[in-house]
Write a protein that holds these residues in place. Sequence first.
Motif, PDB file in Angstrom:
ATOM      1  N   ALA A  17      14.285  45.965 121.770  1.00  0.00           N
ATOM      2  CA  ALA A  17      13.744  46.196 120.429  1.00  0.00           C
ATOM      3  C   ALA A  17      14.854  46.604 119.459  1.00  0.00           C
ATOM      4  CB  ALA A  17      12.662  47.268 120.480  1.00  0.00           C
ATOM      5  N   ASP A  18      15.768  47.448 119.916  1.00  0.00           N
ATOM      6  CA  ASP A  18      16.881  47.862 119.058  1.00  0.00           C
ATOM      7  C   ASP A  18      17.782  46.683 118.715  1.00  0.00           C
ATOM      8  OD1 ASP A  18      16.141  50.507 118.843  1.00  0.00           O
ATOM      9  OD2 ASP A  18      17.373  51.176 120.520  1.00  0.00           O
ATOM     10  N   ASP A  74      18.561  45.274 114.999  1.00  0.00           N
ATOM     11  CA  ASP A  74      19.935  45.120 114.513  1.00  0.00           C
ATOM     12  C   ASP A  74      20.163  43.698 113.992  1.00  0.00           C
ATOM     13  OD1 ASP A  74      20.570  47.723 115.185  1.00  0.00           O
ATOM     14  OD2 ASP A  74      21.521  47.199 117.091  1.00  0.00           O
ATOM     15  N   ALA A  75      19.736  42.718 114.777  1.00  0.00           N
ATOM     16  CA  ALA A  75      19.929  41.323 114.382  1.00  0.00           C
ATOM     17  C   ALA A  75      19.116  40.992 113.134  1.00  0.00           C
ATOM     18  CB  ALA A  75      19.532  40.393 115.526  1.00  0.00           C
ATOM     19  N   ALA A 100      19.480  34.932 117.767  1.00  0.00           N
ATOM     20  CA  ALA A 100      20.569  35.895 117.629  1.00  0.00           C
ATOM     21  C   ALA A 100      20.624  36.885 118.785  1.00  0.00           C
ATOM     22  CB  ALA A 100      20.442  36.652 116.307  1.00  0.00           C
ATOM     23  N   VAL A 101      19.483  37.180 119.368  1.00  0.00           N
ATOM     24  CA  VAL A 101      19.457  38.143 120.485  1.00  0.00           C
ATOM     25  C   VAL A 101      19.211  37.454 121.820  1.00  0.00           C
ATOM     26  CG1 VAL A 101      18.795  40.133 119.105  1.00  0.00           C
ATOM     27  CG2 VAL A 101      17.020  38.662 120.032  1.00  0.00           C
ATOM     28  N   SER A 102      19.236  36.125 121.814  1.00  0.00           N
ATOM     29  CA  SER A 102      19.120  35.323 123.048  1.00  0.00           C
ATOM     30  C   SER A 102      17.815  35.589 123.806  1.00  0.00           C
ATOM     31  CB  SER A 102      20.330  35.582 123.969  1.00  0.00           C
ATOM     32  OG  SER A 102      21.530  35.241 123.326  1.00  0.00           O
ATOM     33  N   ILE A 103      16.713  35.626 123.059  1.00  0.00           N
ATOM     34  CA  ILE A 103      15.409  35.702 123.699  1.00  0.00           C
ATOM     35  C   ILE A 103      14.526  34.618 123.091  1.00  0.00           C
ATOM     36  CG2 ILE A 103      15.574  38.187 124.149  1.00  0.00           C
ATOM     37  CD1 ILE A 103      13.683  38.657 121.804  1.00  0.00           C
ATOM     38  N   SER A 104      13.414  34.321 123.748  1.00  0.00           N
ATOM     39  CA  SER A 104      12.506  33.309 123.224  1.00  0.00           C
ATOM     40  C   SER A 104      11.676  33.902 122.082  1.00  0.00           C
ATOM     41  CB  SER A 104      11.575  32.811 124.327  1.00  0.00           C
ATOM     42  OG  SER A 104      10.701  33.839 124.744  1.00  0.00           O
ATOM     43  N   PRO A 142      24.391  49.894 107.058  1.00  0.00           N
ATOM     44  CA  PRO A 142      24.934  49.477 105.752  1.00  0.00           C
ATOM     45  C   PRO A 142      24.274  48.237 105.169  1.00  0.00           C
ATOM     46  CG  PRO A 142      26.469  48.966 107.537  1.00  0.00           C
ATOM     47  CD  PRO A 142      25.411  49.831 108.131  1.00  0.00           C
ATOM     48  N   ASN A 143      23.691  47.377 106.010  1.00  0.00           N
ATOM     49  CA  ASN A 143      23.062  46.160 105.493  1.00  0.00           C
ATOM     50  C   ASN A 143      21.790  46.441 104.698  1.00  0.00           C
ATOM     51  OD1 ASN A 143      24.820  44.113 106.506  1.00  0.00           O
ATOM     52  ND2 ASN A 143      24.009  44.484 108.553  1.00  0.00           N
TER      53      ASN A 143
END
Length: 209
Positions: free
Chosen positions: A22-23, A27-28, A49-53, A111-112
Amino acid sequence: MVGFMIEGTRETDSRRKGERTADRVLDAAENLFAQKGYEATALRDVAVAVSISQPALYKHYASKDDLYRQVLQRALQPLADEMEAAVERPESEGSFHLLTSRIMDVMARHPNVAMLLVRSMLSAPSSRDEIGLQWVHRLADYGRRISLAAGHGLNSDDLALHIAAVFNLMFGYFWAAPLLSNLSDRDPLDPAMVERQKSLLDRFIASLS
């Protein structure tokens, strides 16, 4: 008993793994929403981006709105908590002097999010970012309450300018990070650079008192 402990350990490990995933998703998503904007970011972009489906993503977040809300909540609730505490504490404790430093520290961890707030304010009427704008209005109201509690005695026009100027110095530091890097050849998130910005904020706020 041993079997129970093993099962309990497995459940704990599974929960921790889920929290880490989840974190990573948050982040992504924070990065993608800031770079591309809410409308242009798809859930499949976050999943890649997090390499999950993408179906696995729905185990943690019900929708893109839900994900976006949680991105902002994670970053901005600590900031809102600091501002609420500043309003509640007496000025004799120096709470307002410390507040900007604490806010800068909170924002440096995400920061984003400063860019997300800027994007929400610039969103077109046809695709208004209501989720982001709710946070902008909430934080601006805290700024108004803090200024009034500090006893600056500003009229309504000057109060609005005061709040906008302080917010610009705090949040603008992060959304203008690429420009700062080009001008100074330094990483804006370097603790030494953040401390210099805090000093600038202190001098600016002192000039308004």
